[in-house]
Design an enzyme around this catalytic site. Sequence first.
Site, mmCIF file in Angstrom:
data_model
loop_
_atom_site.group_PDB
_atom_site.id
_atom_site.type_symbol
_atom_site.label_atom_id
_atom_site.label_comp_id
_atom_site.label_asym_id
_atom_site.label_seq_id
_atom_site.Cartn_x
_atom_site.Cartn_y
_atom_site.Cartn_z
ATOM 1 N N CYS A 1 -5.685 -0.789 -13.530
ATOM 2 C CA CYS A 1 -4.539 -1.732 -13.115
ATOM 3 C C CYS A 1 -3.757 -1.018 -11.861
ATOM 4 C CB CYS A 1 -3.695 -2.337 -14.172
ATOM 5 S SG CYS A 1 -4.393 -2.985 -15.849
ATOM 6 N N ALA A 2 -4.453 -1.139 -10.712
ATOM 7 C CA ALA A 2 -3.902 -0.312 -9.874
ATOM 8 C C ALA A 2 -2.866 -0.818 -8.695
ATOM 9 C CB ALA A 2 -5.085 0.217 -8.989
ATOM 10 N N ALA A 3 -2.807 -2.127 -8.721
ATOM 11 C CA ALA A 3 -1.723 -2.761 -7.586
ATOM 12 C C ALA A 3 -0.435 -2.785 -8.146
ATOM 13 C CB ALA A 3 -2.347 -4.070 -7.096
ATOM 14 N N PRO A 4 0.557 -2.534 -6.925
ATOM 15 C CA PRO A 4 0.287 -2.304 -5.428
ATOM 16 C C PRO A 4 0.070 -0.892 -5.159
ATOM 17 C CG PRO A 4 2.632 -2.316 -6.207
ATOM 18 C CD PRO A 4 1.878 -2.411 -7.645
ATOM 19 N N GLY A 5 -0.216 -0.115 -6.087
ATOM 20 C CA GLY A 5 -0.785 1.461 -5.337
ATOM 21 C C GLY A 5 -0.218 2.523 -5.671
ATOM 22 N N GLY A 6 1.145 2.460 -6.103
ATOM 23 C CA GLY A 6 1.977 3.841 -6.200
ATOM 24 C C GLY A 6 1.488 4.783 -6.944
ATOM 25 N N ASP B 1 -2.468 1.482 -16.348
ATOM 26 C CA ASP B 1 -0.923 1.095 -16.376
ATOM 27 C C ASP B 1 -0.720 -0.465 -16.300
ATOM 28 O OD1 ASP B 1 1.655 1.887 -15.451
ATOM 29 O OD2 ASP B 1 1.188 1.157 -13.365
ATOM 30 N N CYS C 1 6.248 0.126 -17.763
ATOM 31 C CA CYS C 1 7.606 0.334 -17.539
ATOM 32 C C CYS C 1 8.526 -0.702 -18.485
ATOM 33 C CB CYS C 1 7.683 -0.046 -16.081
ATOM 34 S SG CYS C 1 7.028 -1.412 -15.514
ATOM 35 N N ASP D 1 -7.715 -4.228 -9.782
ATOM 36 C CA ASP D 1 -6.614 -5.031 -10.392
ATOM 37 C C ASP D 1 -7.019 -6.356 -10.225
ATOM 38 O OD1 ASP D 1 -3.332 -4.436 -10.361
ATOM 39 O OD2 ASP D 1 -3.913 -6.577 -9.989
HETATM 40 C C1 LIG Z 1 2.275 -2.264 -13.670
HETATM 41 S S1 LIG Z 1 1.227 -3.115 -12.707
HETATM 42 C C2 LIG Z 1 0.489 -1.764 -12.079
HETATM 43 C C3 LIG Z 1 1.116 -0.815 -11.073
HETATM 44 C C4 LIG Z 1 0.497 0.043 -10.353
HETATM 45 N N1 LIG Z 1 -0.206 0.780 -11.244
HETATM 46 C C5 LIG Z 1 1.218 0.930 -9.268
HETATM 47 O O1 LIG Z 1 1.548 2.042 -9.898
HETATM 48 O O2 LIG Z 1 1.316 0.503 -8.121
HETATM 49 C C6 LIG Z 1 0.167 -3.813 -13.558
HETATM 50 C C7 LIG Z 1 -0.916 -4.808 -12.886
HETATM 51 O O3 LIG Z 1 -2.011 -5.112 -13.771
HETATM 52 C C8 LIG Z 1 -2.671 -6.236 -13.348
HETATM 53 N N2 LIG Z 1 -3.617 -6.874 -14.216
HETATM 54 C C9 LIG Z 1 -3.161 -7.971 -15.157
HETATM 55 N N3 LIG Z 1 -4.021 -7.881 -15.900
HETATM 56 C C10 LIG Z 1 -5.081 -7.405 -15.393
HETATM 57 C C11 LIG Z 1 -6.306 -7.524 -15.964
HETATM 58 N N4 LIG Z 1 -6.833 -8.144 -17.110
HETATM 59 N N5 LIG Z 1 -7.185 -6.452 -15.699
HETATM 60 C C12 LIG Z 1 -6.868 -5.739 -14.363
HETATM 61 N N6 LIG Z 1 -5.347 -5.850 -14.065
HETATM 62 C C13 LIG Z 1 -4.740 -6.754 -14.414
HETATM 63 C C14 LIG Z 1 -1.638 -6.867 -12.422
HETATM 64 O O4 LIG Z 1 -1.941 -7.742 -11.242
HETATM 65 C C15 LIG Z 1 -0.877 -5.776 -12.088
HETATM 66 O O5 LIG Z 1 -0.878 -5.570 -10.666
#
Ligand SMILES: C[S@@+](CC[C@H](N)C(=O)[O-])C[C@H]1O[C@@H](n2cnc3c(N)ncnc32)[C@H](O)[C@@H]1O
Lengths: 329, 363
Positions: free
Chosen positions: B162-167, B234, B289, B185
């Site tokens: 779950c990578a976005a927005p990518g930090g 994440d 978080c 993501d």
């Molecule tokens: C906490 S954020 C990730 C932040 C990211 N790792 C960073 O450090 O910038 C959680 C992410 O999970 C994604 N997400 C939600 N459900 C998902 C799924 N079933 N599969 C993959 N990604 C998912 C969301 O779109 C969101 O961007």
Amino acid sequence: AQAGPHAASFCPLLNSGCRLVFVAASEWSGGSSSSTGWEQDSDEPAHNGQLLEAVHLVLAVQQRHANIESSELEKVLDSFSNMGFSNAQIMELFSLQPKFAPEMRLMVVCELILLGLDPDSTLMVLQRSPEVLRMTAQQLRHRADCLRKLGLGEGNLQRVLRRYPTIFTLPWKKIDAVVRMFKTCLFPVAQVTEILQSCPNVLLEEPQDLEYKFQYAYFRMGIDHRVMVKSGLFRMSLAELKNRHIFLERLGLYQTPDKKGQTQIVNPKLKEIIRVSQKDFLAKMAHSSLEEFEVFRKLLAREEEEDQARVSEETDSDSDGEEERSEIE
Amino acid sequence: MALQNFDMNYGAQFGSLWPSIRIGLLSEQKYGALVNNFSHVGRISQDLRSLNAVDFVYESQKAALHVPWDSPVEQVRSEETAPEETRNEQLSVEKTQTPPLLSTSISPNIKCYTFSRGNISRFPPSRPDTSGILGYYLLDAASLLPVLVLNVQPGDLVLDLCAAPGGKTLALLQTGCCRQLAANDISASRVSRLRKVLDSYVPKAVGSNVRLTSWDGRNWGELERDTYNRVLVDVPCTTDRHSVMEEDNNIFHRLRMKERQMLPMLQMQLLLAGLLAAQPGGEVVYSTCSLSQLQNECVVERAVELAEIQFNISVHVEDLSYFRSVFQDTFSFFKDCRLGELVLPHLTANFGPMYFCKLRREQ
Ligand SMILES: C[S@@+](CC[C@H](N)C(=O)[O-])C[C@H]1O[C@@H](n2cnc3c(N)ncnc32)[C@H](O)[C@@H]1O
């Protein structure tokens, strides 16, 4: 020692022929004048030739009123002595604001003594607020009468004079504006009097600041008029009030009451928040550390600053950067 | 709304600690500046130091060298501290000079500057250099801990589920260790944001080792089973800090009740998928978080259980207390996590919340 007709016209006290003796006054031996010999005689009731000379010298050095007749000056010095000023104190009196003539000096001092100050306090007031010397006796008397009408009667009046002498030199408009503001905020007259008695410093503050403080306590903290007055709300600065209140609020220990005046937790009493030392506030009420409170103050100050900048900037919306937002989603 | 919910749940969960966490959540958070190793590292680091910031990753490890850990510290002491300057210029993993003991357990080459405890200064936004690459990325410094603890090794295949927005993706690339990085993501629009981040921080050549996808992470067990050396999971969560600050449309809104109730389930499925995607012997880090036990320890416990029962995969949950002790000067850790570690917001070190837990798939 009877004062001559000239001096009497400045100072009604001397007219009555009564001689004021302030017990403590003659023991006073402070003052910054250097030791020239005359002060050793300060426990003698009247001035002597050395004092006269010394004052002449001061006037000469100041290059003001240097041509005053010795006899005139002697009368003035006599009057000061009669009021209970020591020689050292008289020297101090002459060192303040050289531009005012000895007679004017006498007149103002006389009026302060009449308002119930002793020589020590009188000197202190003049040292702290030399601009009082600019007033006429009439103005001083008038101001005192007006303050009495506001409820600052005997006892209070002396306290005000001692602690906030500038209240005597402020334009009356300013004082009136403060009082009117309290009335507009719907404080009953008796409470306004109580505020002035317990926190005379409000007279020196800007009415709009006071109004903001009132509104903050009323709307944000849900406190009613009576409690504000009884707790001495107006004694604490707005910044410190906010620091403590918002600190408690974010800790979850204070809630703004809803429309029906209800909260989910029992709020601490205003008095317990503002009338305790910072140490006790942190230890007994907030259960928090000084380190946290200090960081919080800095953060809150910056928040407020930026809120204000935002308000005055109106519309300049999209300024938060992409990266900053990224993590919180 | 969110706050009321927290007062009830976290009040019970954290007891007398809750007020100080609460005020942290409600006050401005601190950032860290993740140095971009693909820019002028030396100059950037110097600029950051001139602001009085320190590289907490480096400082913590340096300090940790003086903390005796049970075993083989002595033998490796000889090659310890390399001067920081040279360290900063190094990208390639082989030459890495992180303190030896920890180099075996912490992802290398990550540099992140923060202001010390109680210092509320902020970093100015990063400006592009001549080649258009940005010098640092601002993020909650605590969000690097999951990446650090993932312990990426040279040549690893890495999945960021779950990578976005990518930090964290960016931090993974800073290690210089990923032979291949799969960043996924589910949200296409958020993946395009991730792409933009990569474009402004990473040279094309490095970017080409990154595979961006926007699939449902829950299906990874079917897509690429037993594939990765390292997996970062994440997950989406109640984003506690965000939720208390933005009253509108946060996940505690009445209309999003269902979604919120489904979160632990979704999180558990994602972690399970991550475990399946890992090779036997591979390592997985789960992070959120949120402060919620239900989204943290409980999810881990459930996923471990299900992996065993449904897939006959045994998973070891690692003890991270050594890791906590290394970073405890920078972050305020919760002492009583059943599993994993939790960074608590605190006014003097206002990072987090950040929960992370490391799991190893047994052979
Ligand atoms: C906490 S954020 C990730 C932040 C990211 N790792 C960073 O450090 O910038 C959680 C992410 O999970 C994604 N997400 C939600 N459900 C998902 C799924 N079933 N599969 C993959 N990604 C998912 C969301 O779109 C969101 O961007």
